[in-house]
Design an enzyme around this catalytic site. Structure first.
Site, PDB file in Angstrom:
ATOM      1  N   ALA A  10      -8.177   0.945   0.909  1.00 49.34           N
ATOM      2  CA  ALA A  10      -8.394   1.692   2.144  1.00 49.34           C
ATOM      3  C   ALA A  10      -9.767   2.382   2.123  1.00 49.34           C
ATOM      4  O   ALA A  10     -10.086   2.916   3.329  1.00 49.34           O
ATOM      5  CB  ALA A  10      -7.175   2.808   2.045  1.00 49.34           C
ATOM      6  N   SER A  12     -12.739   0.440   0.444  1.00 51.15           N
ATOM      7  CA  SER A  12     -13.688  -0.701   0.184  1.00 51.15           C
ATOM      8  C   SER A  12     -13.021  -1.754   0.131  1.00 51.15           C
ATOM      9  O   SER A  12     -11.598  -1.734  -0.252  1.00 51.15           O
ATOM     10  CB  SER A  12     -14.468  -0.138  -0.802  1.00 51.15           C
ATOM     11  OG  SER A  12     -14.099  -0.225  -2.122  1.00 51.15           O
ATOM     12  N   ARG A  14     -13.662  -5.828  -1.975  1.00 47.90           N
ATOM     13  CA  ARG A  14     -14.338  -6.866  -2.848  1.00 47.90           C
ATOM     14  C   ARG A  14     -14.046  -8.024  -2.964  1.00 47.90           C
ATOM     15  O   ARG A  14     -12.690  -8.188  -2.913  1.00 47.90           O
ATOM     16  CB  ARG A  14     -14.247  -6.062  -4.458  1.00 47.90           C
ATOM     17  CG  ARG A  14     -14.606  -4.366  -4.648  1.00 47.90           C
ATOM     18  CD  ARG A  14     -13.865  -3.777  -5.594  1.00 47.90           C
ATOM     19  NE  ARG A  14     -12.612  -3.353  -5.251  1.00 47.90           N
ATOM     20  CZ  ARG A  14     -12.126  -2.563  -4.640  1.00 47.90           C
ATOM     21  NH1 ARG A  14     -12.840  -1.805  -3.965  1.00 47.90           N
ATOM     22  NH2 ARG A  14     -10.632  -2.478  -4.339  1.00 47.90           N
ATOM     23  N   GLY A  78      -0.352  -1.176   1.015  1.00 45.86           N
ATOM     24  CA  GLY A  78       1.164  -1.477   1.669  1.00 45.86           C
ATOM     25  C   GLY A  78       1.106  -0.768   2.972  1.00 45.86           C
ATOM     26  O   GLY A  78       0.301  -0.224   3.418  1.00 45.86           O
ATOM     27  N   ASP A 238      -1.714  -4.322  -3.921  1.00 47.73           N
ATOM     28  CA  ASP A 238      -2.488  -3.861  -4.905  1.00 47.73           C
ATOM     29  C   ASP A 238      -1.896  -3.180  -6.032  1.00 47.73           C
ATOM     30  O   ASP A 238      -2.268  -3.528  -7.124  1.00 47.73           O
ATOM     31  CB  ASP A 238      -3.693  -3.103  -4.318  1.00 47.73           C
ATOM     32  CG  ASP A 238      -3.274  -1.716  -3.492  1.00 47.73           C
ATOM     33  OD1 ASP A 238      -2.090  -1.664  -3.478  1.00 47.73           O
ATOM     34  OD2 ASP A 238      -4.048  -1.318  -2.891  1.00 47.73           O
ATOM     35  N   THR A 239      -1.098  -2.413  -5.909  1.00 52.33           N
ATOM     36  CA  THR A 239      -0.516  -1.848  -7.177  1.00 52.33           C
ATOM     37  C   THR A 239       0.552  -2.723  -7.810  1.00 52.33           C
ATOM     38  O   THR A 239       0.483  -2.826  -9.175  1.00 52.33           O
ATOM     39  CB  THR A 239       0.489  -0.494  -6.605  1.00 52.33           C
ATOM     40  OG1 THR A 239      -0.193   0.171  -5.766  1.00 52.33           O
ATOM     41  CG2 THR A 239       0.898   0.131  -7.949  1.00 52.33           C
ATOM     42  N   THR A 261      -7.425   5.621  -4.171  1.00 55.38           N
ATOM     43  CA  THR A 261      -7.197   6.366  -2.802  1.00 55.38           C
ATOM     44  C   THR A 261      -5.974   7.038  -2.957  1.00 55.38           C
ATOM     45  O   THR A 261      -5.737   8.131  -2.684  1.00 55.38           O
ATOM     46  CB  THR A 261      -7.158   5.553  -1.659  1.00 55.38           C
ATOM     47  OG1 THR A 261      -8.478   4.880  -1.504  1.00 55.38           O
ATOM     48  CG2 THR A 261      -7.243   6.370  -0.452  1.00 55.38           C
ATOM     49  N   ASN A 298       4.698   8.014  -5.332  1.00 55.14           N
ATOM     50  CA  ASN A 298       3.698   7.785  -4.459  1.00 55.14           C
ATOM     51  C   ASN A 298       2.826   9.130  -4.285  1.00 55.14           C
ATOM     52  O   ASN A 298       3.505   9.969  -3.411  1.00 55.14           O
ATOM     53  CB  ASN A 298       3.880   7.024  -3.101  1.00 55.14           C
ATOM     54  CG  ASN A 298       2.744   6.577  -2.409  1.00 55.14           C
ATOM     55  OD1 ASN A 298       1.630   6.819  -2.834  1.00 55.14           O
ATOM     56  ND2 ASN A 298       2.839   5.228  -1.926  1.00 55.14           N
ATOM     57  N   GLY A 408     -10.006   2.943  -9.750  1.00 53.83           N
ATOM     58  CA  GLY A 408     -11.341   3.682 -10.042  1.00 53.83           C
ATOM     59  C   GLY A 408     -11.255   4.899 -10.514  1.00 53.83           C
ATOM     60  O   GLY A 408     -12.454   5.688 -11.208  1.00 53.83           O
TER      61      GLY A 408
END
Length: 489
Positions: A10, A12, A14, A78, A238-239, A261, A298, A408
């Site tokens: 959300a 960036s 890559r 998501g 992603d998770t 994020t 979450n 991150g």
């Protein structure tokens, strides 16, 4: 073999090259670009056309170097989605989940479907950002567009479609929508019917690690990638990808924290936990690789820091995150805290002022400088993780001794020590690029190079150094006292 992870966050994006060789995987960042919501006529939208262009730019860099890749796969956050009509790239610019159109939507849906029934069907926590509520608002505010659509795809799956031409909902991403039933492993079409969401827009669901097909000829021509390059639906969430790459040993009692994020903290289970107790606690069940369950909470995560940094930069203070950590370390410990679940922290803009307001309203010292604000953010998140871990351990009836942190946030040594101190548990930090690592290794399973989840984690353990943090014994009493106060916020 070489694989490409197209990782959209959300904040960036890559393009990362992964090379699997001799039981180890090496990662190389090929292309990085910013991502943010775009204000349009009072709404927040994603500029997916620009994101597509950025991803193709990354692919071209790979091809220009003469690197042959077996496959590529996109993962994303998501809940958000793009509405489609035939070969049209989109019907309308997709909303960003922080847009205010779903404010009050949970209550509006509750008038149609009781919470108990909805949770029993999906096992997903109640958040107005969920796909269910966004599609429900489409039925109310733009039914003509919904009527035109013949499909929707969540963000990661949408880009896999742009690259392959195959529309499919990968199961880990589908499970975040609150319109998927983990027991039947199918869309909850009765729920959709009750809310007026047309059945025709629901795509087919595919398992994590499904090869969708080769890249489209136009993509091959534009980027220079070989026409034989395949597109894989790895874990499009992603998770889901990050948890697949947790370097955990099955003999330990571990939990995971995907720290970006958003903070997603939980345990992996062979089955979902769907009960009234879980519903009232507002925990969630998402699908992981191999149809495991990620039982998790979450929490609004590094977003609070990111928004604060954006504010400070706009006001002339462009201090990078590592330097902010140093400033935070110099400030008094456990001075004041926020509740990250407070709704005000979900929305953008003026984040340091929101933090100050919360502290004032709850009778705590107001942060007086950047360092104190940073320390407040990091300590508050660490205390929120403590509560989540205690709840999850009780709800899943599973002891938790070790917390694996990827993403991150795991770069911050100060933050990792705060988490160890707050939770009273050992923290294992790394790999930072856990999402891309999982994405790439699931592609390796699809290619037949690896056999499954156990072998993925074996490769991760062999490939990356991790750092271990243990609770500071001399600070335990102070953190316990801070936690008791935090629980009242």
């Amino acid at each position: 073999m070489n694989y490409l992870s197209l990782d959209l966050g959300a904040d960036s994006g890559r393009v990362i090259l992964g090379t699997l060789e001799n039981g180890k995987i090496s990662l190389e960042e090929i292309h990085r670009f910013y991502n943010k919501a775009v204000p349009v006529n009072g709404s927040l939208r994603w500029d997916v056309v620009r994101l597509f262009d950025e991803l193709k730019a990354g692919l071209k860099k790979v091809a220009d170097r003469g690197i042959a890749v077996k496959s590529l796969s996109t993962d994303s956050w998501g809940v958000d989605y793009v509405l489609l009509k035939g070969a049209e790239p989109m019907l309308t610019a997709p909303y960003q989940y922080r847009d205010g159109r779903t404010d009050g939507s949970v209550e509006r849906v509750r008038e149609i479907i009781p919470d108990e029934k909805l949770f029993a069907e999906s096992g997903i926590m109640f958040m107005g950002i969920n796909t269910l509520y966004q599609l429900f608002e489409d039925t109310r505010s733009r039914p003509e567009i919904l009527a035109l659509a013949d499909g929707f795809l969540n963000i990661g799956d949408y880009f896999n479609w742009l690259f392959s031409g195959v529309p499919a909902a990968e199961i880990s991403l589908a499970s975040t929508t609150q319109l998927y039933n983990p027991r039947t492993k199918a869309w909850s079409l009765e729920t959709a019917d009750a809310l007026g969401i047309p059945r025709k827009i629901f795509p087919k669901i595919v398992a994590s690690g499904t090869t969708l097909g080769r890249i489209l000829p136009a993509i091959a021509a534009e980027t220079g990638l070989a026409p034989e390059t395949e597109v894989v639906a790895s874990c499009s969430h992603d998770t889901g990808a990050a948890v697949a790459a947790i370097p955990a040993d099955s003999a330990t009692n571990w939990a995971f924290l995907s720290c970006g994020t958003w903070s997603l903290i939980g345990v992996e289970s062979p089955k979902p936990f769907i009960s009234e107790t879980v519903r009232r606690a507002n925990y969630t069940n998402e699908v992981g690789f191999g149809h495991t369950t990620r039982f998790l909470k979450n929490i609004v995560g590094m977003w609070i820091q990111q928004e604060s940094m954006r504010y400070w930069k706009a006001h002339g203070n462009d201090t990078p995150a590592p330097e902010l950590d140093k400033l935070a370390a110099l400030e008094p410990a456990l001075r004041s805290h926020i509740n990250p679940d407070d709704a005000r922290f979900l929305k953008p803009n003026e984040m340091p002022q929101k933090i100050a307001d919360f502290c004032a309203e709850t009778g705590q010292p107001v942060p007086e400088n950047v360092g104190q604000t940073m320390r407040c953010i990091l300590e508050s998140l660490a205390l929120a993780y403590r509560k989540a871990l205690d709840d999850i351990s009780a709800l899943a009836e599973k002891p938790i001794d070790t917390l694996h942190v990827v993403g991150g946030g795991s770069r911050s040594k100060l933050f990792m020590q705060f988490i160890a101190n707050a939770t009273g548990r050992t923290v294992v930090a790394g790999p930072v690029e856990g999402t891309s690592c999982g994405n790439l290794l699931i592609q390796a399973v699809a290619a037949g190079e690896l056999s499954g989840l156990d072998e993925i984690r074996k490769v991760v353990r062999a490939s990356f150094d991790v750092k271990t943090y243990v609770p500071a014994a001399d600070e335990r009493a102070a953190w316990e006292a801070a936690y008791e106060k935090f629980r009242t916020l």
